[in-house]
Design a protein around this motif. Structure first.
Motif, short mmCIF file in Angstrom:
data_model
loop_
_atom_site.label_atom_id
_atom_site.label_comp_id
_atom_site.label_asym_id
_atom_site.label_seq_id
_atom_site.Cartn_x
_atom_site.Cartn_y
_atom_site.Cartn_z
N SER A 39 0.83 -1.21 0.00
CA SER A 39 0.00 0.00 0.00
C SER A 39 0.86 1.26 0.00
N ASN A 40 2.02 1.21 0.67
CA ASN A 40 2.92 2.37 0.66
C ASN A 40 3.56 2.56 -0.71
N ILE A 41 3.90 1.45 -1.37
CA ILE A 41 4.48 1.53 -2.71
C ILE A 41 3.46 2.15 -3.67
N GLN A 42 2.21 1.70 -3.59
CA GLN A 42 1.16 2.22 -4.48
C GLN A 42 0.87 3.70 -4.20
N LYS A 43 0.88 4.08 -2.94
CA LYS A 43 0.66 5.49 -2.58
C LYS A 43 1.79 6.36 -3.17
N LEU A 44 3.00 5.90 -3.02
CA LEU A 44 4.15 6.63 -3.54
C LEU A 44 4.09 6.70 -5.07
N ARG A 45 3.75 5.60 -5.69
CA ARG A 45 3.62 5.57 -7.16
C ARG A 45 2.56 6.55 -7.63
N HIS A 46 1.42 6.56 -6.93
CA HIS A 46 0.33 7.46 -7.29
C HIS A 46 0.78 8.92 -7.20
N GLU A 47 1.56 9.24 -6.18
CA GLU A 47 2.05 10.62 -6.03
C GLU A 47 2.95 11.01 -7.21
N PHE A 48 3.83 10.11 -7.62
CA PHE A 48 4.68 10.40 -8.77
C PHE A 48 3.86 10.44 -10.06
N ASP A 49 2.89 9.51 -10.20
CA ASP A 49 2.05 9.49 -11.39
C ASP A 49 1.22 10.76 -11.53
N SER A 50 0.91 11.40 -10.40
CA SER A 50 0.14 12.64 -10.41
C SER A 50 1.03 13.85 -10.68
N GLU A 51 2.26 13.55 -11.11
CA GLU A 51 3.26 14.57 -11.44
C GLU A 51 3.59 15.47 -10.26
N GLN A 52 3.52 14.89 -9.09
CA GLN A 52 3.97 15.57 -7.88
C GLN A 52 5.34 15.01 -7.53
N ILE A 53 6.09 15.76 -6.77
CA ILE A 53 7.32 15.22 -6.20
C ILE A 53 7.00 15.01 -4.72
N PRO A 54 6.79 13.75 -4.34
CA PRO A 54 6.38 13.49 -2.96
C PRO A 54 7.44 13.88 -1.94
N ASP A 55 6.97 14.18 -0.76
CA ASP A 55 7.86 14.46 0.36
C ASP A 55 8.27 13.13 0.95
N LEU A 56 9.44 12.66 0.58
CA LEU A 56 9.90 11.35 1.01
C LEU A 56 10.34 11.35 2.47
N THR A 57 10.37 12.52 3.11
CA THR A 57 10.75 12.57 4.52
C THR A 57 9.54 12.38 5.44
N LYS A 58 8.35 12.12 4.86
CA LYS A 58 7.18 11.81 5.69
C LYS A 58 7.47 10.53 6.46
N ASP A 59 6.88 10.42 7.65
CA ASP A 59 7.09 9.24 8.50
C ASP A 59 6.77 7.94 7.77
N ILE A 60 5.73 7.96 6.95
CA ILE A 60 5.31 6.73 6.26
C ILE A 60 6.45 6.16 5.41
N TYR A 61 7.25 7.02 4.79
CA TYR A 61 8.34 6.55 3.93
C TYR A 61 9.62 6.30 4.74
N ILE A 62 9.86 7.10 5.77
CA ILE A 62 11.03 6.87 6.62
C ILE A 62 10.88 5.53 7.35
N GLN A 63 9.66 5.24 7.84
CA GLN A 63 9.43 3.99 8.58
C GLN A 63 9.41 2.78 7.66
N ASP A 64 9.06 2.97 6.40
CA ASP A 64 9.05 1.87 5.42
C ASP A 64 9.96 2.27 4.26
N ILE A 65 11.24 2.40 4.56
CA ILE A 65 12.21 2.84 3.55
C ILE A 65 12.27 1.87 2.38
N HIS A 66 11.91 0.61 2.63
CA HIS A 66 11.96 -0.40 1.56
C HIS A 66 10.95 -0.11 0.46
#
Length: 93
Positions: A39-66
């Motif tokens: 679900s985190n991979i899909q959320k991140l993909r959706h953010e990039f697909d929406s032509e946004q540059i996601p904030d990768l320093t959000k806790d969700i990505y720091i806690q699931d760096i994989h």
């Protein structure tokens, strides 16, 4: 080769952002071997697909760096043509 001003336009934003994040935060075992939470991979993909540059320093990505490493792998897996083209296959066999 390092990313430079000349090469950056040639590197897709998803790869540029993810690799910079992994270089800064990804000093963990198996960063590309272990998968992130789907679900985190899909959320991140959706953010990039929406032509946004996601904030990768959000806790969700720091806690699931994989999930960031998994998105890089997914990007390469879904390329229409392999990175190492079919013409090069014989050279590697």
């Amino acid at each position: 080769a390092p990313l430079t001003i000349r090469t950056c336009p040639l590197v897709p934003q998803v790869l540029k952002s993810c690799t910079e994040f992994i270089e800064k935060h990804g000093i963990v075992d198996g960063i590309y071997r272990l998968s992130g939470i789907a679900s985190n991979i899909q959320k991140l993909r959706h953010e990039f697909d929406s032509e946004q540059i996601p904030d990768l320093t959000k806790d969700i990505y720091i806690q699931d760096i994989h999930c960031v490493g998994s998105l890089c792998k997914l990007y390469f897996r879904e390329l229409p043509n392999p990175l190492l083209t079919y013409q090069l296959y014989e050279k590697f066999s």
